[in-house]
Write an enzyme that holds these catalytic residues in place. Sequence first.
Site, PDB file in Angstrom:
ATOM      1  N   CYS A   7     -71.696  29.182  47.252  1.00  0.00           N
ATOM      2  CA  CYS A   7     -72.719  28.535  46.504  1.00  0.00           C
ATOM      3  C   CYS A   7     -72.528  28.993  45.003  1.00  0.00           C
ATOM      4  O   CYS A   7     -72.426  28.269  43.980  1.00  0.00           O
ATOM      5  CB  CYS A   7     -73.958  28.612  47.097  1.00  0.00           C
ATOM      6  SG  CYS A   7     -74.286  27.345  48.692  1.00  0.00           S
ATOM      7  N   GLY A  93     -63.647  33.804  63.097  1.00  0.00           N
ATOM      8  CA  GLY A  93     -63.123  33.956  61.756  1.00  0.00           C
ATOM      9  C   GLY A  93     -64.039  33.785  60.524  1.00  0.00           C
ATOM     10  O   GLY A  93     -63.555  33.923  59.389  1.00  0.00           O
ATOM     11  N   HIS A 100     -65.766  25.219  54.718  1.00  0.00           N
ATOM     12  CA  HIS A 100     -64.495  25.410  53.674  1.00  0.00           C
ATOM     13  C   HIS A 100     -63.410  25.077  54.748  1.00  0.00           C
ATOM     14  O   HIS A 100     -63.185  25.368  55.826  1.00  0.00           O
ATOM     15  CB  HIS A 100     -64.340  26.823  53.015  1.00  0.00           C
ATOM     16  CG  HIS A 100     -64.612  27.898  53.795  1.00  0.00           C
ATOM     17  ND1 HIS A 100     -65.588  28.415  54.623  1.00  0.00           N
ATOM     18  CD2 HIS A 100     -63.340  28.797  54.301  1.00  0.00           C
ATOM     19  CE1 HIS A 100     -65.179  29.399  55.331  1.00  0.00           C
ATOM     20  NE2 HIS A 100     -63.974  29.891  55.026  1.00  0.00           N
TER      21      HIS A 100
END
Length: 113
Positions: A7, A93, A100
Site C-alpha cells: 500500500c 510463501g 499480488h
Amino acid sequence: MENCLFCKIAAGEIPSNKAYEDETVLAFHDIAPQAPVHVLIIPKTHIQSADALTEANDALIAHMFAVARKLAEQLGVKESGYRLITNIGPDAGQSVPHLHLHLIGGKELSWNN
C-alpha cells in the site's frame, strides 16, 4: 491498510522501479528477482490475498491479468513463456499480505522458482 508495504509503494511513499501504472494497479520490478524478468502486479486498493477476493473484484482480476499479458510482451517473455503466481498465506510463501501477481520469465523455469 496503514502498515502494508505494498500500500505504501502504491501510494508513492516508498519508491519502486515501476514497470506499469494506471489508476487501478501498479507493477514494479521485484527487489529480489527469481528470474531475469520478475515483476509484481498489485491492486492499488488493499486486498489481503486471492482468498479475500469476491465477485465484486472480477473486473480488477481481469485487469491484472490483462496488464500481465501486456507486460509479458513489453518485457520480451510472451513468446518464450512466463509464469503468473499468487501465494496465499505464509505457508505458501506470501511474505507481504497484499494481493499480488508475480510475473516471472526470461529463462526456463523449474518448480523451485
